[in-house]
Write an enzyme that holds these catalytic residues in place. Structure first.
Site, PDB file in Angstrom:
ATOM      1  N   ASP A  19     -56.413  13.257   9.830  1.00 32.54           N
ATOM      2  CA  ASP A  19     -55.591  12.533  10.804  1.00 32.54           C
ATOM      3  C   ASP A  19     -54.150  12.418  10.304  1.00 32.54           C
ATOM      4  OD1 ASP A  19     -56.592  11.682  13.268  1.00 32.54           O
ATOM      5  OD2 ASP A  19     -57.724  10.023  12.387  1.00 32.54           O
ATOM      6  N   GLN A  42     -62.054   6.497  13.414  1.00 36.68           N
ATOM      7  CA  GLN A  42     -61.447   6.269  14.732  1.00 36.68           C
ATOM      8  C   GLN A  42     -60.862   4.862  14.812  1.00 36.68           C
ATOM      9  OE1 GLN A  42     -61.105   8.744  16.995  1.00 36.68           O
ATOM     10  NE2 GLN A  42     -60.040   7.419  18.415  1.00 36.68           N
ATOM     11  N   LYS A  95     -63.704  15.124  20.523  1.00 36.41           N
ATOM     12  CA  LYS A  95     -63.463  15.687  19.189  1.00 36.41           C
ATOM     13  C   LYS A  95     -64.684  16.480  18.727  1.00 36.41           C
ATOM     14  CE  LYS A  95     -59.979  12.258  17.990  1.00 36.41           C
ATOM     15  NZ  LYS A  95     -59.567  11.053  17.274  1.00 36.41           N
TER      16      LYS A  95
HETATM   17  N1  GUN Z   1     -57.014   6.192  17.997  1.00 35.02           N
HETATM   18  C1  GUN Z   1     -56.121   6.671  18.897  1.00 35.02           C
HETATM   19  N2  GUN Z   1     -55.648   7.871  18.498  1.00 35.02           N
HETATM   20  C2  GUN Z   1     -56.259   8.162  17.330  1.00 35.02           C
HETATM   21  C3  GUN Z   1     -56.191   9.271  16.439  1.00 35.02           C
HETATM   22  O1  GUN Z   1     -55.448  10.245  16.617  1.00 35.02           O
HETATM   23  N3  GUN Z   1     -57.003   9.191  15.346  1.00 35.02           N
HETATM   24  C4  GUN Z   1     -57.797   8.129  15.098  1.00 35.02           C
HETATM   25  N4  GUN Z   1     -58.529   8.146  13.987  1.00 35.02           N
HETATM   26  N5  GUN Z   1     -57.880   7.086  15.903  1.00 35.02           N
HETATM   27  C5  GUN Z   1     -57.111   7.114  17.014  1.00 35.02           C
END
Ligand code: GUN
Length: 293
Positions: free
Chosen positions: A119, A96, A52
């Site tokens: 998100d 996350q 990311k």
């Molecule tokens: N854990 C697995 N996929 C994601 C996601 O798309 N966003 C976040 N914040 N955590 C995750």
């Protein structure tokens, strides 16, 4: 069978984002800034966060990573979130997941400013999505829609079967595919652990989105000839032949599905790069929403 190349689509969209960021800079507008909170050091989360941040650099966004120990209290995490909500430099941020079990995920998500929730996990953004209002779409389903758009795959009137009802993929995907939208208007069946006749239902699907987290669950025999198959699964399985000691496996048996499908996403290189692209698109949207405020 045509391979749906997530890397290629992601690259194409990221180039567009990069151009827009450059234009913004020339116009004296704010550079988008994405922040991420990472609690503990779950190895999969470390990798996602790494990609990311790398993606932010690639398109010219600013980014910040806030690392908190696995023992951080819920109150301390909520304090960090409050700071990000208040900080005008931060346009969007993510926490996350998963979080350690002593922290209530619901409470954390609810404390994120919905206008910075890139998100798309906050109940307000989920509500906006259900009602077809402007808001942030969850990054993975958003990325899947962008793939369908890029490959001009028709969805209207098709039977789409979504496997898995997670809050971040299956449930929103099923809602989005049934919306009145160019990548919607499908008749959707959502299958889950309590569903019956899974195989028969899949055999009737024009579009399959597999998001179960069960490696190679979908076999070729379960698919209709000419189906569009989107594999969201990415489970780590031990693989001594790999330097890392593991391989990523999708929810679809790739070689068997390749014999049946008209379109198929690989794992890795399919949905993965598109999830991050969805996040970048949301962050760009977040900064643009603030331009005129
Ligand atoms: N854990 C697995 N996929 C994601 C996601 O798309 N966003 C976040 N914040 N955590 C995750």
């Amino acid at each position: 069978m045509q391979l749906i190349d997530g890397k290629k689509v992601a690259h194409h969209i990221r180039e567009q984002i990069k151009q827009e960021v450059n234009q913004r800079r020339e116009q004296g507008k704010k550079t988008p800034h994405l922040a991420a909170i990472l609690v503990g050091n779950n190895p999969a989360s470390e990798i996602y966060i790494h990609y990311k941040i790398k993606a932010c650099e690639e398109v010219g966004f600013s980014s910040s990573l806030i690392r908190l120990s696995a023992q951080v209290s819920e109150a301390q995490l909520l304090e960090e979130i409050a700071k990000l909500n208040e900080n005008p430099q931060i346009d969007g941020y993510i926490v996350q997941l998963p979080l350690p079990s002593h922290i209530a995920e619901d409470k954390v998500i609810l404390s994120i400013d919905p206008d910075k929730d890139v998100d798309g996990f906050h109940p307000i953004n989920i509500g906006r999505m259900v009602l077809g209002q402007k808001g942030f779409l969850p990054a993975t389903p958003f990325g899947v829609l962008k793939m369908l758009e890029y490959y001009e795959i028709p969805t209207a009137g098709k039977h789409a079967v979504v496997l898995g009802r997670s809050h971040i993929v299956g449930t929103p995907m099923s809602i989005l595919l049934s919306r009145k939208h160019p990548q919607g208007n499908a008749s959707v069946t959502l299958l889950h652990s309590r569903s019956q006749h899974i195989e028969k239902t899949l055999q009737e699907a024009d579009i399959v989105v597999a998001a179960l987290g069960m490696p190679e669950f979908v076999r070729g025999s379960m698919l209709k000839k000419g189906a569009v198959v989107i594999d969201v699964g990415t489970t780590r399985v031990e693989d001594a032949s790999k330097k890392s000691g593991y391989a990523l496996k999708g929810d679809v048996h790739f070689d068997e599905a390749a014999e049946k499908a008209a379109f198929l996403t690989p794992v890795p290189g399919g949905v993965g790069p598109m999830t991050i692209t969805g996040l970048l698109l949301n962050t760009l949207e977040a900064v643009k929403n603030k331009d005129n405020k």
